[in-house]
Design an enzyme around this catalytic site. Structure first.
Site, mmCIF file in Angstrom:
data_model
loop_
_atom_site.group_PDB
_atom_site.id
_atom_site.type_symbol
_atom_site.label_atom_id
_atom_site.label_comp_id
_atom_site.label_asym_id
_atom_site.label_seq_id
_atom_site.Cartn_x
_atom_site.Cartn_y
_atom_site.Cartn_z
ATOM 1 N N HIS A 1 12.471 0.053 -39.113
ATOM 2 C CA HIS A 1 12.666 -1.358 -39.477
ATOM 3 C C HIS A 1 13.395 -2.134 -38.380
ATOM 4 O O HIS A 1 14.260 -1.590 -37.693
ATOM 5 C CB HIS A 1 13.460 -1.450 -40.774
ATOM 6 C CG HIS A 1 12.767 -0.815 -41.943
ATOM 7 N ND1 HIS A 1 11.848 -1.474 -42.713
ATOM 8 C CD2 HIS A 1 12.842 0.443 -42.445
ATOM 9 C CE1 HIS A 1 11.396 -0.663 -43.656
ATOM 10 N NE2 HIS A 1 11.982 0.519 -43.521
ATOM 11 N N ASP B 1 10.527 -8.467 -43.758
ATOM 12 C CA ASP B 1 11.302 -7.241 -43.966
ATOM 13 C C ASP B 1 12.795 -7.449 -43.669
ATOM 14 O O ASP B 1 13.159 -7.826 -42.564
ATOM 15 C CB ASP B 1 10.707 -6.194 -42.999
ATOM 16 C CG ASP B 1 11.388 -4.844 -43.060
ATOM 17 O OD1 ASP B 1 12.259 -4.627 -43.921
ATOM 18 O OD2 ASP B 1 11.008 -3.974 -42.230
#
Lengths: 555, 555
Positions: A368, A195
């Site tokens: 995130h 990610d």
């Protein structure tokens, strides 16, 4: 040297150089493993498009080898394309309990729930396929029950982190399985995909618990009703709202279709804990004092049809914003939604609500990993090769640089594009070919029937409208027997532009007369002449370029 | 008690509950003073609109009393509507040298420079009108030569701060005239209108000089060419780029029309200082080594036609981005432009440039006061009444709360709307009536000819396109003699939708047949029937709702 077919291949079909429609293919010998199957919301220039899904031509060609779709978590950009893709390739779908709970809602809406083989897995589970096995490893994210996926092959391990953050104090107490990442790292990971969303942000993403502290403070001091808008899938956020409400003696009502759907699933599956007495129907809120009510709702992105937008615009059937309400927008605007969110904030303030949003208090955290968390993951996993995933090029590039700063040789980082066939050997990572990839537009019932020509026309129409010229011509003599009529839409306010239209009609008459005199009978030529003459005339008079559509009927 | 006409009236015609098109009317007896005359860029739903200007119906009705337009600074949202408004009300325009220099460029483009009376003023100047006098007070902002405006009337002083920040180390050394604000405060200010843009931000806005330090660091270490994109009007930013370039032996080239225009004016008027040898033509950059070149350019908002976007897309005639270039985006994306800017950043990275933007380094500061600066201004000016200006409702509301926190009674704060006639008496501030206000759309040459109907049509067309149905009918017999023909644009990809179109044509034939049989001769009825039948059919088949335009020609 290994045989060609014994090498690991990785083929991203979405999520590279874009945010959304994540879909990564991992191949070894006869096994194709699909990690995630997401959609993307349309860009501003994709007019009228509902959602965008990946082009899976490659998978259709290799249907027989596809062993399943393995989901990392239940967000739209990771599961949203499932209903469309499963209609074409019916393979088992693997996911955790909550992820598949959300998938069920989607499949039911599309009427294909009964045809799909849903396989429930838990973190630490391993699914054995013909030549590879797929392992699930717990992570943290802004939705519960998220996992990373490790594909074990005789040629090495491929680790896909999925979306993740490192949260040492998550709401469900289930910290990411750092020990397993370390263990894999120690044994050796051939390649990691990770990610890249927050790679531009230094430091750490705050723990979800910090939002709970803000909620407590707000709930402690608010005197009227409290309305909290957040993402329906953010189960832990919702749990924290419920906790704060319970603590300060407020009932909880829910508004917004996706919020109702997902909460029902999450409560049923045990991901959200709420007393029966605390949860009330939104119809019942008037039975309580304002300071006994909290409402959880959708619309944190300012979506015009969402519950919060309807409340703000006095169009909600059950909740009308009133003086003394406290509205918390527990989200950050996704790029492109800033103006919509701002509009809702303004409306809420005007109605006398106290509005609390990210600029004013810590009512949201990202899902995130920021730079320091990414460094932790890289350091634990110590992959030989690295493919930054999930991000625009700027993110992938900077994530690659981060890996290099941590000691990885630059040649071991691969910046991929959708459609790349990336092959791994012991000593190298390289692109060996490409397959079809791209975006398929979903518009209403149509999947893929709107392409660039249609979008170009919509764009043209949206800017200056259309001007239709109709004329009926006697075929043999080329005589005009009706028209020309000119009708415009989206071009000018017709009542105030009669002179302009009269002028246009005269010009068309001249063109037709010349064609008649010169015995020009080719309709395309006549149409071309009309278009050309009008284009010049209209641009000169208005500096606009409407679409010009000449129609000739012959009798 | 003062007579009605001896009271001060303040009428905002733009800039309240919106960002942009700032125009405030200040009236006393027979004098009307206009502060600023700005435009606004269109919202996403104003399809095809170029710019939006204020509705000045009120000023047209009171033409004779308008004494002039007094400008605070040269940004588009404060001067951009001048060419349109001056064509309707030709009054003198007062401004500082740079402000009017930029106004001249605009008026020249519109071909009305010679007809306008431009009055140059300096900070501390006072312009005497019949009953009031107008004073200019130096401020700091992201453009040079900005001023606040004080209107002195027998009934008290009205102070409009314009856009401002407090910069103790501005590039030109001219700090805002805090002493004069304090002096006015001491004598007594009846009402203050002040910039609310950054009221949600705590602390102070950084000084413009800090950006210069970042530039120095970047210029020190960059090995290839340096390309800096910023706002053309940010003269001080440009001066700092030139300084850094000179220090490290780089020539400076300029690209982008507005940058070239404004820099020419700023150099001519002495606001930008640059050696003749340093400034080179962009055609000449190839004559120098890469590390001897800096290019100042437009496009910091990712505008698709701007110089930087063209460079990033390899469509710029003179500058092609190459490996080793350092590109600095010295601006923050205006809400709504985030995706455009991101697209350019991605393209630049892909071409091998090193891209530096706000997320990565301090290459931009705001031009607007944050909370602590606003508090300073309130404390110096100590106005009796306060009207928060220049902001959406959320900003105005919070700016009002800031004033109250500093000790102002809540009833002395007035949250205004465009069109409010706000009257000041010794003891109160209140709305006494409203006048026409609103937004006038400029589209090409048309000013105001595009209204809500046209925009609604453009929106409709943009979503699902248009389907035109044409048929020629013999008037007396109601017999169809040509058609029906169906032509669509922006709806579906026609080649793949032949069945759909055939079905539509059959339905129209049926409608026409029924009308013929029933001797229905009213075209509107027939058209209505066609529309209704097709709407249902198309929605069922596609879940889309194109605009349906039936056209009947009679012979």
């Amino acid at each position: 040297m290994r045989k060609e077919k014994d090498k690991i291949k990785i083929i991203p079909l979405g999520g590279f150089n874009e945010i959304g429609k994540n879909l990564t293919v991992i191949e070894y010998k006869n096994d194709i493993v699909i990690v995630d199957c997401g959609l993307k919301f349309p860009d501003d220039d994709m007019l009228g498009i509902d959602v965008v899904i990946p082009d899976v031509t490659y998978l259709l060609k290799n249907k027989d080898r596809v062993k399943g779709i393995f989901l990392t978590h239940g967000h739209e950009d990771h599961i949203g394309a499932l209903p469309y893709i499963l209609k074409q390739i019916n393979v088992p779908v693997y996911g955790t309990k909550l992820t598949l709970g959300i998938v069920q809602i989607k499949l039911k809406e599309h009427g294909i729930l009964s045809t799909v083989d849903l396989k429930y897995i838990k973190p630490k589970d391993i699914v054995k396929l013909d030549n590879v096995s797929v392992e699930f490893i717990r992570t943290s994210h802004s939705i519960a029950d998220s996992v990373a996926i490790a594909v074990h092959t005789p040629a090495g391990v491929v680790l896909h982190t999925g979306d993740f953050k490192i949260d040492y104090t998550p709401i469900d107490g289930c910290v990411a399985d750092l020990a397993r990442f370390a263990e894999l790292g120690k044994k050796g990971v051939a390649v990691m995909l990770a990610d890249s969303t927050n790679v531009e942000r230094p430091g750490y993403t705050m723990s979800e618990s910090t939002v709970g502290e803000s909620f407590e403070n707000i709930f402690f001091s608010a005197k009227g009703r409290i309305i909290v808008a957040t993402f329906a899938s953010n189960i832990h956020r919702i749990q924290q709202i419920i906790q704060a409400a319970s603590k300060y003696g407020r009932k909880v009502a829910v508004s917004g279709r996706s919020m109702e759907n997902i909460m029902a699933v999450a409560i049923e599956l045990g991901y959200i804990k709420i007393d029966k007495e605390t949860l009330i129907n939104v119809d019942a809120i008037s039975k309580y004092n304002d300071n006994q009510v909290a409402i959880i709702t959708t619309g944190s992105q300012g979506e015009p049809m969402s519950a919060l937008s309807r409340m703000a615009a006095s169009e909600h059937k059950k909740v009308n914003i009133q003086e003394g309400d406290t509205v918390i927008i527990s989200a950050t605007p996704i790029p492109g939604n800033e103006k919509l969110v701002s509009k809702v904030i303004n409306q809420l303030f005007k109605k006398g609500a106290d509005v609390i949003y990210e600029a004013l208090a810590d009512v949201h955290v990202s899902g995130h990993a920021c730079q320091e968390e990414l460094k932790l993951m890289h350091t634990l996993v110590k992959p030989k090769f690295f493919i930054p995933a999930h991000g625009e090029y700027r993110h992938l590039k900077q994530h690659g640089e981060l890996a290099v700063k941590l000691g990885m040789p630059e040649r071991n980082v691969y910046l991929g594009e959708n459609g790349d066939v990336i092959e791994l050997s012991r000593d190298s990572i390289r692109k060996v070919s490409s397959v079809t990839s791209g975006q398929v537009f979903v518009d209403g019932l149509g999947v893929g029937d709107v392409g660039n020509i249609v979008l170009r026309d919509r764009k043209h129409l949206s800017q200056d409208g259309i001007l239709t010229v109709v004329v009926t011509i006697e075929k043999d003599t080329c005589t005009v027997i009706a028209g020309p009529d000119i009708i415009s839409r989206g071009f000018v306010y017709v009542r105030e532009s009669e002179d302009l239209m009269d002028g246009a009609r005269e010009l068309v008459k001249q063109v037709l007369k010349e064609c008649e005199e010169n015995k020009i009978k080719e309709w395309p030529t006549i149409k071309g002449n009309i278009r050309e003459v009008l284009r010049g005339y209209l641009y000169e008079k208005t500096k606009r370029r409407p679409m010009i559509l000449p129609i000739i009927m012959e009798v």
